[in-house]
Write a protein that holds these residues in place. Structure first.
Motif, mmCIF file in Angstrom:
data_model
loop_
_atom_site.group_PDB
_atom_site.id
_atom_site.type_symbol
_atom_site.label_atom_id
_atom_site.label_comp_id
_atom_site.label_asym_id
_atom_site.label_seq_id
_atom_site.Cartn_x
_atom_site.Cartn_y
_atom_site.Cartn_z
ATOM 1 N N ALA A 5 1.324 -4.791 -8.244
ATOM 2 C CA ALA A 5 1.700 -3.436 -7.826
ATOM 3 C C ALA A 5 1.548 -3.357 -6.316
ATOM 4 O O ALA A 5 0.595 -3.899 -5.764
ATOM 5 N N THR A 6 2.512 -2.731 -5.670
ATOM 6 C CA THR A 6 2.418 -2.572 -4.217
ATOM 7 C C THR A 6 2.714 -1.125 -3.816
ATOM 8 O O THR A 6 3.531 -0.450 -4.457
ATOM 9 N N PHE A 7 2.047 -0.688 -2.781
ATOM 10 C CA PHE A 7 2.311 0.618 -2.163
ATOM 11 C C PHE A 7 2.636 0.314 -0.701
ATOM 12 O O PHE A 7 1.843 -0.355 -0.028
ATOM 13 N N GLU A 8 3.788 0.773 -0.247
ATOM 14 C CA GLU A 8 4.172 0.470 1.134
ATOM 15 C C GLU A 8 4.493 1.761 1.878
ATOM 16 O O GLU A 8 5.498 2.426 1.584
ATOM 17 N N ASN A 9 3.619 2.120 2.793
ATOM 18 C CA ASN A 9 3.789 3.344 3.604
ATOM 19 C C ASN A 9 4.122 4.569 2.748
ATOM 20 O O ASN A 9 4.939 5.402 3.107
ATOM 21 N N LEU A 10 3.471 4.646 1.603
ATOM 22 C CA LEU A 10 3.777 5.737 0.665
ATOM 23 C C LEU A 10 3.232 7.069 1.166
ATOM 24 O O LEU A 10 2.050 7.190 1.490
ATOM 25 N N THR A 11 4.108 8.053 1.199
ATOM 26 C CA THR A 11 3.696 9.423 1.521
ATOM 27 C C THR A 11 4.241 10.344 0.445
ATOM 28 O O THR A 11 5.391 10.205 0.020
#
Lengths: 331, 239
Positions: A5-11
């Motif tokens: 699982a990855t989160f990339e610059n999540l807003t």
């Protein structure tokens, strides 16, 4: 090691409020990874975006390498077990029927034996045909965990799985989670219980007010907090004087109750504390090395993050701050 | 579609809805046996039509609202994130349940009402009961779909039921009374369809029926309901 699982610059914003702010981190394969933060830190929101239940405002996530909305996302998410904000159970159905609904949703045939195995695993073998509306919160959480394990998922995402459990229940759930990597299942578990994360996780990401404060192995996070300092106990009437003396010696001293002072800073050994106190004529009653744990690290990291945020919000020129204050006073 | 079918069979609301509907038909049969069928085919319209109509609304709302009441929608969507497919599956099962229950009630009513009315002057013909049953099937599809949509729009079983009943009993009925505009209301066109299937004598109505227009208007209403519910479901975050 690949990331499941990855989160990339999540807003993620709700109106003018920011629930998750530029969050980036990964959940490596084969580990128990913690998402740590106080209530309202954005953990559940980040998980809901990861699972495609909420739309990100900006940034992206992937689950088993697939972003939500992609045509193969359905296949990916079916290989992920979930327990979000408490178990999602049909309370008027039995434990077995709840699991059969899950098996049907996953397209699993011949699931009866598998259901029995999982119910035994979570110690609900004897309650398989009881309506889960009558279950205690702990039993519901265990059933939720069993449901999340249907279909041998590659990853399980557990949001506050020990919420509302008694100490024995917490230990049971923790032991279950710790065993999951042995079954080939990676775990992403969110919690505000620091001790639990420290005990069950290999690594953790710390969130505060939607922002990532730190990310790393539990050992790195704890050691990154520096030494845990010492706890000094003196005559309670000398607490303030002791704290002042230690501050003059370049140490950080935080007075507590009954003459106890928590001391941190560049402390090689206890002499760094006892010597300046002796020179000031203060005799130490007790000098205890502090315990290095995730709680200490969490408090330090979130405290640093607070200070950085305050510094960023403050005007760069001190004169401007004074002008601003005077303007406010005048108003 | 399997998980939706499983929910329909293992959860109690559909079962109790079926029990209540069939019990209503049995009670109607008992009343016919005691007092006779009465004039104007009221026994058929109230004893068979009304229970299946209410059951259809309940089943439609339940299929959509259930997941919100139980907070299981997030579980459903992590098994199938294609939301339009989830709506389609649920709607198909709800229609199947509504039609199935209407057929079952009709099959019970055909011999029961005939037998119950046999001791009275006014008999209930099996053919009339069958015709009303078929008319109910057509109408109840409309009510299931509308009920389902109200469940999706309100994200609640109680809210969906209230909204559906308010629409059918108050808003739709009142607007039907407006000249010309009323001809395009759901209540008006569904009565036209019903009359066309069962005939003037049994339906106790004497409308000028334009079946194609009635079907098209019904479809437009349902498309609007389903479209609104689906848009809300697809566009909003799931708690």
């Amino acid at each position: 090691m690949s990331a499941l699982a990855t989160f990339e610059n999540l807003t993620k914003r709700y109106g003018s409020g920011v629930a998750v702010d530029d969050l980036s981190f990964e959940v490596p394969d084969g580990q128990v990874c913690g998402l740590l933060g106080p209530n309202g830190a954005g953990k559940t929101t980040a998980i809901r975006v990861l699972l495609g239940l909420a739309e990100p405002t900006s940034g992206s996530t992937t689950l088993l390498g697939v972003p939500p909305g992609h045509r193969t996302f359905g296949r990916a998410v079916r290989r992920v077990g979930t327990l979000i904000e408490g178990p999602a159970l049909f309370s008027r159905a039995t434990a077995r029927q709840n699991m059969q609904i899950e098996a049907d949703a996953l397209g699993l045939d011949q699931s009866r034996a598998r259901i029995d195995d999982l119910l035994k695993l979570v110690d609900l073998g004897g309650r398989a045909d009881t309506r889960c509306g009558s279950f205690s919160l702990g039993m519901k959480q265990r059933l939720g965990l069993a449901i999340s394990l249907m279909g041998d998922p590659r990853l399980v995402v557990l949001d506050e799985p020990t919420n509302g459990l008694d100490p024995a229940g917490i230990v049971e759930i923790r032991q279950l989670i710790e065993k999951l990597p042995e079954r080939g299942t990676t775990v992403l578990v969110s919690s505000h219980l620091l001790a639990e994360i420290q005990l069950m996780c290999d690594r953790a990401a710390i969130l505060q007010r939607g922002r990532l404060v730190a990310d790393g192995t539990i050992a790195d996070l704890i050691s990154g907090g520096g030494n845990a300092g010492f706890s000094v106990r003196v005559d309670p009437s000398l607490t303030e004087q002791t704290a002042a003396t230690l501050s003059r010696a370049g140490l950080r001293a935080r007075p507590g109750e009954a003459g106890t002072i928590d001391v941190t800073g560049e402390i090689e050994n206890g002499m760094a504390i006892s010597q300046p106190l002796a020179e000031a004529g203060i005799y130490v009653w007790e000098l205890t090395p502090g315990r290095a744990d995730l709680e200490q690290a969490f408090l330090r990291l979130t405290d640093e993050s607070d200070k950085e945020e305050t510094a960023m919000k403050a005007p760069a020129d001190p004169a401007l701050a004074i002008v601003g204050k005077e303007a406010g006073d005048a108003a | 579609m399997r998980p939706e079918l499983r929910k329909l069979t293992v959860l109690p609301t559909p079962r109790w809805t079926a029990v209540a509907t069939l019990a209503a038909v049995l009670i109607a049969g008992l009343i016919i046996a005691i007092t006779g069928a009465g004039k104007d085919h009221l026994a058929l319209l109230i004893g068979l039509g009304m229970p299946t109509w209410i059951a259809s609304v309940v089943l439609g709302v339940w299929m959509a609202g259930l997941e919100y009441g139980q907070k299981t929608m997030r579980r459903t969507l992590t098994r199938n994130p294609r939301r339009i497919e989830v709506v389609a599956n649920k709607l198909a099962i709800a229609v199947l349940a509504g039609v199935g229950l209407t057929v079952l009630a009709t099959l019970l009513a055909i011999p029961l009402f005939s037998l119950a009315s046999s001791g009275h002057d006014l008999k209930v013909a099996a053919g009339d009961t069958l015709a009303v049953g078929i008319g109910n099937v057509a109408n109840n599809v409309i009510y299931v779909v509308a009920g389902f949509s109200f469940g999706l729009i309100t994200k609640s079983m109680a809210g969906g039921t209230t909204a559906a009943l308010t629409f059918f009993f108050v808003i739709d009925s009142l607007l039907t009374e407006i000249p010309k505009v009323g001809d395009y209301m759901l209540a008006a066109v569904s009565v036209e369809i019903f009359q066309e299937i069962v005939g003037n004598d049994v339906s106790q109505t004497d409308l000028e029926v334009n079946l194609v227009r009635a079907i098209l208007v019904s479809l437009l209403w349902l498309a609007a309901f389903v479209g609104l519910g689906t848009t809300r479901f697809v566009k909003t975050d799931i708690d």
